[in-house]
Design an enzyme around this catalytic site. Structure first.
Site, PDB file in Angstrom:
ATOM      1  N   HIS A  21       0.829  -1.207   0.000  1.00 50.32           N
ATOM      2  CA  HIS A  21       0.000   0.000   0.000  1.00 50.32           C
ATOM      3  C   HIS A  21       0.866   1.261   0.000  1.00 50.32           C
ATOM      4  CE1 HIS A  21      -4.055  -1.795   1.087  1.00 50.32           C
ATOM      5  NE2 HIS A  21      -3.233  -2.829   1.149  1.00 50.32           N
ATOM      6  N   ASP A 130      -5.619   5.910   2.545  1.00 49.06           N
ATOM      7  CA  ASP A 130      -5.902   4.539   2.157  1.00 49.06           C
ATOM      8  C   ASP A 130      -7.339   4.166   2.480  1.00 49.06           C
ATOM      9  OD1 ASP A 130      -5.824   1.420   2.583  1.00 49.06           O
ATOM     10  OD2 ASP A 130      -4.002   1.906   1.484  1.00 49.06           O
ATOM     11  N   GLN A 350      12.386  -6.512  -8.035  1.00 51.32           N
ATOM     12  CA  GLN A 350      11.371  -7.109  -8.902  1.00 51.32           C
ATOM     13  C   GLN A 350      11.159  -6.366 -10.211  1.00 51.32           C
ATOM     14  OE1 GLN A 350       7.977  -9.315  -7.458  1.00 51.32           O
ATOM     15  NE2 GLN A 350       6.609  -7.748  -8.304  1.00 51.32           N
ATOM     16  N   TRP A 368      -2.173  -6.619  -6.882  1.00 51.55           N
ATOM     17  CA  TRP A 368      -2.348  -5.633  -7.938  1.00 51.55           C
ATOM     18  C   TRP A 368      -1.037  -4.961  -8.341  1.00 51.55           C
ATOM     19  CZ3 TRP A 368      -5.297  -5.200 -11.765  1.00 51.55           C
ATOM     20  CH2 TRP A 368      -5.431  -4.003 -12.475  1.00 51.55           C
ATOM     21  N   ASN A 369      -0.173  -4.674  -7.385  1.00 49.44           N
ATOM     22  CA  ASN A 369       1.104  -4.059  -7.737  1.00 49.44           C
ATOM     23  C   ASN A 369       1.915  -4.967  -8.647  1.00 49.44           C
ATOM     24  OD1 ASN A 369       0.553  -1.815  -6.140  1.00 49.44           O
ATOM     25  ND2 ASN A 369       1.598  -2.637  -4.352  1.00 49.44           N
ATOM     26  N   ALA A 388      -7.381 -11.956  -0.331  1.00 51.20           N
ATOM     27  CA  ALA A 388      -7.888 -10.614  -0.648  1.00 51.20           C
ATOM     28  C   ALA A 388      -8.592 -10.630  -2.004  1.00 51.20           C
ATOM     29  CB  ALA A 388      -6.758  -9.596  -0.576  1.00 51.20           C
ATOM     30  N   GLU A 389      -8.306  -9.620  -2.865  1.00 50.52           N
ATOM     31  CA  GLU A 389      -8.987  -9.540  -4.167  1.00 50.52           C
ATOM     32  C   GLU A 389      -8.200 -10.245  -5.265  1.00 50.52           C
ATOM     33  OE1 GLU A 389      -5.878  -6.634  -5.195  1.00 50.52           O
ATOM     34  OE2 GLU A 389      -6.768  -7.417  -3.353  1.00 50.52           O
ATOM     35  N   GLN A 390      -7.232 -11.072  -4.900  1.00 50.32           N
ATOM     36  CA  GLN A 390      -6.337 -11.650  -5.901  1.00 50.32           C
ATOM     37  C   GLN A 390      -7.039 -12.594  -6.877  1.00 50.32           C
ATOM     38  OE1 GLN A 390      -3.257 -13.270  -3.369  1.00 50.32           O
ATOM     39  NE2 GLN A 390      -2.739 -11.250  -2.576  1.00 50.32           N
TER      40      GLN A 390
END
Length: 479
Positions: A21, A130, A350, A368-369, A388-390
C-alpha cells in the site's frame, strides 16, 4: 517537471502501513510533487526511516520536495500488539494473521486524533488516505471541509465485481460457483474466492468493509493505480453504470520520477548478471509478494514443479525471519538445476527483473502491484491467487485481458490445501512454451506499450491526472 498552471496545492498522504500500500502511494505523492505541488507523507515512527529514504531519493531528482510527518502508533496497552508491530508485513512474516490482524486495524482507528491535529496545523487542500482508513473521510470532509481521495490499491475490474456482489445469486455452499450479475463479462466465482469480509466470516472485518463502502460513497472520489487501456470496459462501468467518481493515473511507478531507485541495492547484481546470460523470454520469474508465506510442503511442490517443467527460472523465496531450515528443498535440487535456476532468499529487485529481456513469464499471487508491474514490463502471468482480491485479478488476467494462465487454485489459502507439482508444471509450460504462450506474450507487450504511452503527456493517465488536479484546485478555490 511540468509547471503548475493553477494554484499550488498541498496534498496530505496517509498510506496504510504495509509495503504493497505504501509504495504506490509514495509514487502518487511523487507525481503531485513532479507537477509542482506540495506533498506531505504521514507515517509512524518505525515506518518513517524507509519512507524517508525513498523520499530523499526523489527529492534529489526534482526541485519540489516531499515532506514527512510522524504520528505515534498506539502503545502495547492500547492496541494489544507486540513491540515493533507498526506494519502489516510484521504480522504476515510471522504467521500471526489470525491473532493480530483485527487488533492492528483497531489500532489504526486510534490514530484519528493525531491526524486531525496534523490537518489543523498543516491546512492541506486535500487528504489522500488509504481505503483502510474509512474514518478519514469524516475527519477531512466534515471537520475541515477538504476533499478526501481514497486510494485502495485495486483495479476497476475488482472494484466493479465487489460493488456488484449484492446483486449476484445466493449459493448454498462455499465451493459452489455463481455468476456475478450486472458486469460486462460472464464471470463465475465461489465464496471461497472472495475477500474475507465478503464471505461474512469475520465480524470485525465485515464491519470494516461496510464502513469502507460507506466512506467511498461520501468521499470526493477514488484514485486508481491503473491505465484505461488495461480495463476500459470496467473503467467506464465503474464511473458510468455505478456512478462513482474516479481517476486512473497509473501505472504510477512508470510516471514517478523516483522510478528505478526503489529497486536498486547492493545485492541485486548477481541475479541481473545471471539473467544477462539467458536468451530473451526464456526465464520464468517466481515471487509471491511481501505478504504470502508458504510452508515447507508447498515450497517443495513448487521446486518439483519448476524442475519438471524444464524451464529456466529465478525464484524469490520468502521465509520466516531467522529460520535457516532448508528441508523444503528436494535433495540435490540446486545441484540438478544449476545454471538453469537461481533461488533468491529474501528481497529482490522485482521491477528490474521483470523488465529484463530474458524474463518470459511471471508466476505470481496476482497482487495488484505485481500484476501492474508485469503488464508494464510486457510479461505474461501464471496466476496463483492466495487472498484478498487476488482471485478477481486472476479473472482479469486470464479471462478478460487474456494475458496469463491459471494454476487452478479454487479457494483462498486460509482453507489450506496444497497446489501440486503437476498443476504448477502445466501452468508454467502453458505460458513459457507453445503458441498459446506466444499469443499471451504478444497481447501483454501491446499493453506494455499502451501503459508507457498512458503516463506520457497527452496519454490517458496523464490527462486524467490533469483533470484530478483541476478538480482539487476548483474545490480549494471555493472554500
Amino acid at each position: 517537471m511540468m509547471k503548475n498552471n493553477g494554484k499550488q496545492l498541498h496534498i496530505l498522504f496517509f498510506p496504510f502501513m504495509a509495503q504493497g500500500h505504501t509504495i504506490p502511494m509514495l509514487d502518487i505523492a511523487n507525481l503531485f510533487a513532479s507537477r509542482g505541488h506540495r506533498a506531505t507523507i504521514v507515517t509512524t515512527p518505525l515506518n518513517e526511516p524507509s519512507i524517508r529514504r525513498s523520499v530523499e531519493k526523489f527529492n534529489d531528482r526534482v526541485s519540489s520536495e516531499i515532506a514527512t510527518r510522524v504520528i505515534n502508533f498506539p502503545t502495547l496497552e492500547e492496541a494489544g500488539l507486540p513491540e515493533g508491530c507498526e506494519n502489516m508485513d510484521f504480522i504476515t512474516s510471522r504467521n500471526l494473521c489470525d491473532e493480530l490482524v483485527p487488533n492492528f486495524f483497531r489500532a489504526t482507528t486510534l490514530l484519528r486524533p493525531q491526524l486531525e491535529s496534523l490537518m489543523e496545523e498543516c491546512k492541506p487542500d486535500c487528504l489522500v488516505a488509504d481505503s483502510f482508513f474509512p474514518w478519514s473521510t469524516a475527519a477531512a470532509a466534515e471537520k475541515f471541509g477538504i476533499p478526501r481521495l481514497i486510494f485502495n490499491g485495486m483495479g476497476f475490474f475488482a472494484m466493479s465485481v465487489l460493488a456488484s456482489l449484492s446483486a449476484s445469486e445466493k449459493v448454498c455452499s462455499d465451493g459452489e460457483e455463481f455468476l456475478v450479475q450486472g458486469i460486462p463479462d460472464r464471470i463465475f466465482l465461489t465464496r471461497r474466492q472472495l475477500p474475507e469480509a465478503e464471505r461474512e466470516e469475520d465480524e470485525f472485518l465485515v464491519g470494516l468493509f461496510g464502513e469502507m463502502k460507506e466512506s467511498e460513497s461520501k468521499s470526493f472520489g477514488v484514485i486508481f493505480n491503473c491505465f484505461y487501456e488495461l480495463e476500459p470496459t470496467y473503467a467506464d462501468y465503474y464511473r458510468n453504470q455505478l456512478g462513482r467518481r474516479a481517476w486512473h493515473i497509473g501505472p504510477v511507478s512508470l510516471g514517478s520520477s523516483n522510478r528505478g531507485s526503489k529497486n536498486r541495492g547492493n545485492d541485486d547484481q548477481e541475479c541481473l548478471k545471471w539473467l544477462d546470460t539467458k536468451d530473451p523470454d526464456s526465464v520464468i520469474y517466481i515471487c509471491f509478494g511481501s505478504m504470502v508465506n508458504f510452508g515447507a510442503a508447498q515450497l517443495k511442490e513448487i521446486a518439483e514443479g519448476l524442475e519438471s517443467s524444464g524451464q529456466h527460472f529465478i525464484w524469490v523465496v520468502r521465509k520466516n525471519p531467522g529460520d535457516p531450515n532448508e528441508d523444503w528443498l528436494p535433495e540435490g535440487f540446486e545441484e540438478r538445476t544449476a545454471g538453469r535456476g537461481l533461488i533468491i532468499r529474501g528481497w529482490a529487485p522485482q521491477v528490474r527483473i521483470l523488465e529484463h529481456e530474458a524474463i518470459g513469464g511471471f508466476l505470481t499471487h496476482c497482487g495488484w502491484n505485481s500484476t501492474l508491474e508485469a503488464v508494464s514490463a510486457g510479461v505474461p502471468l501464471v496466476a496463483w491467487p492466495v487472498q484478498a482480491e487476488q482471485f478477481l485479478n486472476e479473472k482479469l488476467v486470464t479471462e478478460v485481458a487474456k494475458i496469463g494462465a491459471s494454476v487452478g487454485v479454487k479457494e483462498g489459502a486460509v482453507y489450506g490445501g496444497i497446489v501440486g507439482r503437476e498443476q504448477i508444471e502445466k501452468a508454467v509450460r502453458r505460458v513459457m512454451v507453445g503458441e498459446e504462450g506466444e499469443e499471451m506474450r504478444r497481447r501483454v507487450k501491446e499493453l506494455a506499450a499502451m501503459a508507457a504511452q498512458a503516463v506520457e503527456e497527452g496519454g490517458s493517465s496523464y490527462s486524467d491526472f490533469d483533470d484530478l488536479i483541476g478538480e482539487i484546485q476548483s474545490e480549494s478555490c471555493c472554500r
